[in-house]
Motif scaffolding. Structure first.
Motif, PDB file in Angstrom:
ATOM      1  N   ARG A  63       0.831  -1.213   0.000  1.00  0.00           N
ATOM      2  CA  ARG A  63       0.000   0.000   0.000  1.00  0.00           C
ATOM      3  C   ARG A  63       0.866   1.264   0.000  1.00  0.00           C
ATOM      4  NH1 ARG A  63      -5.364  -1.067   1.157  1.00  0.00           N
ATOM      5  NH2 ARG A  63      -5.774  -3.232   1.766  1.00  0.00           N
ATOM      6  N   LEU A  64       1.965   1.222   0.731  1.00  0.00           N
ATOM      7  CA  LEU A  64       2.867   2.378   0.736  1.00  0.00           C
ATOM      8  C   LEU A  64       3.476   2.582  -0.642  1.00  0.00           C
ATOM      9  CD1 LEU A  64       4.443   4.647   2.110  1.00  0.00           C
ATOM     10  CD2 LEU A  64       6.132   2.936   2.824  1.00  0.00           C
ATOM     11  N   HIS A  65       3.924   1.500  -1.263  1.00  0.00           N
ATOM     12  CA  HIS A  65       4.510   1.629  -2.599  1.00  0.00           C
ATOM     13  C   HIS A  65       3.481   2.124  -3.611  1.00  0.00           C
ATOM     14  CE1 HIS A  65       7.931  -1.425  -1.557  1.00  0.00           C
ATOM     15  NE2 HIS A  65       8.108  -0.245  -1.005  1.00  0.00           N
ATOM     16  N   ALA A  66       2.242   1.681  -3.466  1.00  0.00           N
ATOM     17  CA  ALA A  66       1.179   2.162  -4.356  1.00  0.00           C
ATOM     18  C   ALA A  66       0.938   3.659  -4.149  1.00  0.00           C
ATOM     19  CB  ALA A  66      -0.103   1.383  -4.113  1.00  0.00           C
ATOM     20  N   ALA A  67       0.919   4.080  -2.889  1.00  0.00           N
ATOM     21  CA  ALA A  67       0.719   5.501  -2.592  1.00  0.00           C
ATOM     22  C   ALA A  67       1.863   6.341  -3.139  1.00  0.00           C
ATOM     23  CB  ALA A  67       0.578   5.707  -1.082  1.00  0.00           C
ATOM     24  N   GLU A  68       3.095   5.854  -2.973  1.00  0.00           N
ATOM     25  CA  GLU A  68       4.248   6.591  -3.488  1.00  0.00           C
ATOM     26  C   GLU A  68       4.236   6.642  -5.012  1.00  0.00           C
ATOM     27  OE1 GLU A  68       7.444   5.704   0.134  1.00  0.00           O
ATOM     28  OE2 GLU A  68       7.289   4.308  -1.549  1.00  0.00           O
ATOM     29  N   ALA A  69       3.774   5.567  -5.645  1.00  0.00           N
ATOM     30  CA  ALA A  69       3.680   5.566  -7.106  1.00  0.00           C
ATOM     31  C   ALA A  69       2.640   6.570  -7.588  1.00  0.00           C
ATOM     32  CB  ALA A  69       3.332   4.169  -7.605  1.00  0.00           C
TER      33      ALA A  69
ATOM     34  N   ALA B 237      -5.640  14.074  -6.310  1.00  0.00           N
ATOM     35  CA  ALA B 237      -6.720  13.569  -5.450  1.00  0.00           C
ATOM     36  C   ALA B 237      -6.538  12.078  -5.177  1.00  0.00           C
ATOM     37  CB  ALA B 237      -8.073  13.825  -6.101  1.00  0.00           C
ATOM     38  N   GLU B 238      -6.178  11.326  -6.208  1.00  0.00           N
ATOM     39  CA  GLU B 238      -5.956   9.895  -6.024  1.00  0.00           C
ATOM     40  C   GLU B 238      -4.777   9.650  -5.081  1.00  0.00           C
ATOM     41  OE1 GLU B 238      -5.729   7.777  -9.731  1.00  0.00           O
ATOM     42  OE2 GLU B 238      -7.402   8.910 -10.588  1.00  0.00           O
ATOM     43  N   ALA B 239      -3.710  10.408  -5.257  1.00  0.00           N
ATOM     44  CA  ALA B 239      -2.560  10.274  -4.361  1.00  0.00           C
ATOM     45  C   ALA B 239      -2.935  10.646  -2.933  1.00  0.00           C
ATOM     46  CB  ALA B 239      -1.409  11.152  -4.849  1.00  0.00           C
ATOM     47  N   LYS B 240      -3.754  11.675  -2.786  1.00  0.00           N
ATOM     48  CA  LYS B 240      -4.164  12.110  -1.448  1.00  0.00           C
ATOM     49  C   LYS B 240      -4.954  11.018  -0.736  1.00  0.00           C
ATOM     50  CE  LYS B 240      -4.563  15.553   1.592  1.00  0.00           C
ATOM     51  NZ  LYS B 240      -5.197  14.878   2.718  1.00  0.00           N
ATOM     52  N   VAL B 241      -5.802  10.308  -1.463  1.00  0.00           N
ATOM     53  CA  VAL B 241      -6.573   9.224  -0.856  1.00  0.00           C
ATOM     54  C   VAL B 241      -5.645   8.139  -0.332  1.00  0.00           C
ATOM     55  CG1 VAL B 241      -8.163   7.333  -1.331  1.00  0.00           C
ATOM     56  CG2 VAL B 241      -8.706   9.622  -2.149  1.00  0.00           C
ATOM     57  N   LEU B 242      -4.745   7.665  -1.178  1.00  0.00           N
ATOM     58  CA  LEU B 242      -3.893   6.553  -0.762  1.00  0.00           C
ATOM     59  C   LEU B 242      -2.874   6.947   0.297  1.00  0.00           C
ATOM     60  CD1 LEU B 242      -5.254   4.847  -2.930  1.00  0.00           C
ATOM     61  CD2 LEU B 242      -2.993   3.958  -3.524  1.00  0.00           C
ATOM     62  N   THR B 243      -2.307   8.139   0.196  1.00  0.00           N
ATOM     63  CA  THR B 243      -1.344   8.537   1.228  1.00  0.00           C
ATOM     64  C   THR B 243      -2.035   8.722   2.574  1.00  0.00           C
ATOM     65  OG1 THR B 243      -1.545  10.871   0.555  1.00  0.00           O
ATOM     66  CG2 THR B 243       0.299   9.597  -0.375  1.00  0.00           C
ATOM     67  N   THR B 244      -3.258   9.238   2.567  1.00  0.00           N
ATOM     68  CA  THR B 244      -4.023   9.352   3.816  1.00  0.00           C
ATOM     69  C   THR B 244      -4.279   7.975   4.419  1.00  0.00           C
ATOM     70  OG1 THR B 244      -5.114  11.427   3.249  1.00  0.00           O
ATOM     71  CG2 THR B 244      -6.257  10.009   4.793  1.00  0.00           C
ATOM     72  N   GLU B 245      -4.763   7.064   3.596  1.00  0.00           N
ATOM     73  CA  GLU B 245      -5.141   5.752   4.108  1.00  0.00           C
ATOM     74  C   GLU B 245      -3.938   4.962   4.609  1.00  0.00           C
ATOM     75  OE1 GLU B 245      -7.518   3.864   1.125  1.00  0.00           O
ATOM     76  OE2 GLU B 245      -9.286   5.078   1.626  1.00  0.00           O
ATOM     77  N   VAL B 246      -2.814   5.033   3.892  1.00  0.00           N
ATOM     78  CA  VAL B 246      -1.667   4.260   4.350  1.00  0.00           C
ATOM     79  C   VAL B 246      -1.019   4.921   5.565  1.00  0.00           C
ATOM     80  CG1 VAL B 246       0.162   5.313   2.904  1.00  0.00           C
ATOM     81  CG2 VAL B 246       0.291   2.891   3.547  1.00  0.00           C
ATOM     82  N   ALA B 247      -1.078   6.243   5.676  1.00  0.00           N
ATOM     83  CA  ALA B 247      -0.547   6.905   6.873  1.00  0.00           C
ATOM     84  C   ALA B 247      -1.332   6.485   8.113  1.00  0.00           C
ATOM     85  CB  ALA B 247      -0.584   8.423   6.700  1.00  0.00           C
ATOM     86  N   LEU B 248      -2.643   6.487   8.004  1.00  0.00           N
ATOM     87  CA  LEU B 248      -3.470   6.076   9.141  1.00  0.00           C
ATOM     88  C   LEU B 248      -3.315   4.582   9.412  1.00  0.00           C
ATOM     89  CD1 LEU B 248      -6.705   8.135   8.394  1.00  0.00           C
ATOM     90  CD2 LEU B 248      -4.986   8.599  10.138  1.00  0.00           C
ATOM     91  N   GLY B 249      -3.263   3.772   8.351  1.00  0.00           N
ATOM     92  CA  GLY B 249      -3.128   2.336   8.529  1.00  0.00           C
ATOM     93  C   GLY B 249      -1.799   1.942   9.140  1.00  0.00           C
TER      94      GLY B 249
END
Length: 419
Positions: free
Chosen positions: A313-319, A348-360
């Motif tokens: 998930r982190l790698h996906a967010a960074e990508a 917006a897509e990056a913001k979703v994934l970075t938020t979710e992986v930061a909280l997770g």
């Protein structure tokens, strides 16, 4: 008289009552040569900042020496155009650099956000004379703070702060909150409206008469962002320092998305560090569960699966953050309705994934590391507190709506400073 007032009456390790803003640098800041140097500098600074991050969070010590090193490093002029003497590096690299710094200390990463956003806005809306003046200050090492948001208004985009025109200058009146970086800035850009209700950036001297910074940021996270209240009582701003922010939204520009990608980069940094701390703790301090029959916690298959999931998930967010940077670079180079919308959607897509992986990642840290990881001596809860606080800036439920409405109905994202 310019006063920084401590909310806790001279609490130890806090900026005391009556102390003005920081001294301006005595030498120009470094100018980066290329993207590779920018990332090398970010990694070197991150190693320095990481060493004291937990202590600063615990004591509330403001990161003035760290900010001086950061703003003199060249990273605070990273997006000053080459035509005005700056490196003019890519937003892809800018996002990567902020993520690297934020992994070490996300408060320091966030302090740079509004400065870099203002630099981008100046490039969009200012005339050549104003660009020459203000970019020259940035290249000299000047830090912009932030006096944008107000508490108590109906919406984030509503402003009571206004200015009065006096021909050669204006005077600004109002009150701001969430003023990230203002306490330790050299100049404070203030969002103030004119008689027609149009927003401008009135860039005031940090020590200007009538500008008072109150050190009252009491959030449980992002504790050392030098945020708080700014009171503006007839603050004088020369016309040369009055930037027409409203022009940035008269026609397509990437300004809003630039502010947003830096927010996403901060969250990516938090996630990266939380996962690294989890792995280190499980390897060296955690005990295997009694039913596992294992000698090492790091061999637990359930732990291995969760670490694998977070890593993916982190790698996906960074990508996605990288992809958003590329889209931003395209929109900055050739801004039109389509390129700007593409950048907004990618961010917006990056913001979703970075938020979710930061909280997770910050939550799972404790589940995998165990009870010992909650001890105050480790201060690992700062990662969760920072993630939970910072990810509240722009609700990701609306990012889902933006992306979904475009995919389903072809509707472009709303065009404003938060999109």
């Amino acid at each position: 008289m310019n006063i920084a007032v401590s909310a806790s009456a001279l609490e130890a390790n806090r900026i005391p009552q009556g102390v003005p803003g920081p001294t301006k640098p005595s030498a120009p800041a470094h100018i980066l040569r290329d993207d590779a140097e920018a990332l090398r500098v970010a990694h070197a600074l991150a190693e320095e900042f990481r060493a004291g991050a937990a202590e600063r969070d615990r004591t509330g010590r403001r990161p003035l020496p760290e900010l001086d090193a950061f703003s003199q490093s060249g990273l605070w002029s990273i997006n000053v155009p080459k035509a005005h003497g700056g490196p003019g590096l890519s937003y892809r690299t800018l996002a990567r650099a902020i993520a690297i710094i934020s992994a070490a200390d996300p408060s320091i990463g966030q302090i740079a956000q509004n400065h870099l956003g203002i630099v981008a806005a100046i490039d969009t809306v200012s005339d050549e004379d104003q660009k020459r003046l203000l970019f020259g200050l940035v290249l000299a090492g000047t830090r912009f703070g932030n006096a944008f948001s107000e508490s108590g208004t109906k919406r984030a985009a509503d402003f009571n702060t206004h200015f009065v025109d006096h021909d050669d200058h204006v005077t600004v009146h109002g009150r701001k909150f969430y003023a990230t970086g203002a306490l330790l800035a050299h100049l404070v850009p203030i969002v103030a409206v004119d008689g027609e209700g149009r927003p401008w950036y009135a860039i005031a001297e940090r020590n200007a008469p009538g500008l008072t910074v109150i050190d009252d940021w009491s959030s449980f996270g992002q504790r050392t962002t030098a945020s708080g209240t700014v009171i503006l009582d007839g603050v004088r701003v020369e016309k040369s320092h009055l930037v027409p922010a409203w022009k940035g939204y008269e026609r397509p520009s990437a300004d809003g998305a630039i502010f947003q990608i830096i927010q996403a980069a901060v969250d990516a940094g938090i996630a990266h560090e939380a996962l690294a701390e989890t792995i280190a703790f499980v390897r060296t301090k955690s005990r295997p569960w009694i039913d596992s029959g294992l000698d090492r916690a790091s061999d637990d298959p359930h732990t291995i699966r969760l670490v694998g999931d977070l890593t993916i998930r982190l790698h996906a967010a960074e990508a996605l953050l990288d992809r958003a940077g590329l889209a931003l670079d395209a929109a900055v180079a050739a801004p039109d309705a389509d390129s700007v919308a593409a950048a907004q959607l990618a961010v917006a897509e990056a913001k979703v994934l970075t938020t979710e992986v930061a909280l997770g990642a910050t939550n799972t840290l404790f589940e995998l590391a165990g009870t010992r990881s909650t001890l105050a001596e480790h201060n690992l809860d700062r990662h969760w507190r920072n993630a939970r606080t910072h990810t509240l800036h722009d609700p990701v439920r609306w990012k889902y709506a933006i992306v979904g409405n475009h995919a389903l109905n072809g509707v472009k994202p709303p065009f404003h400073a938060w999109s």
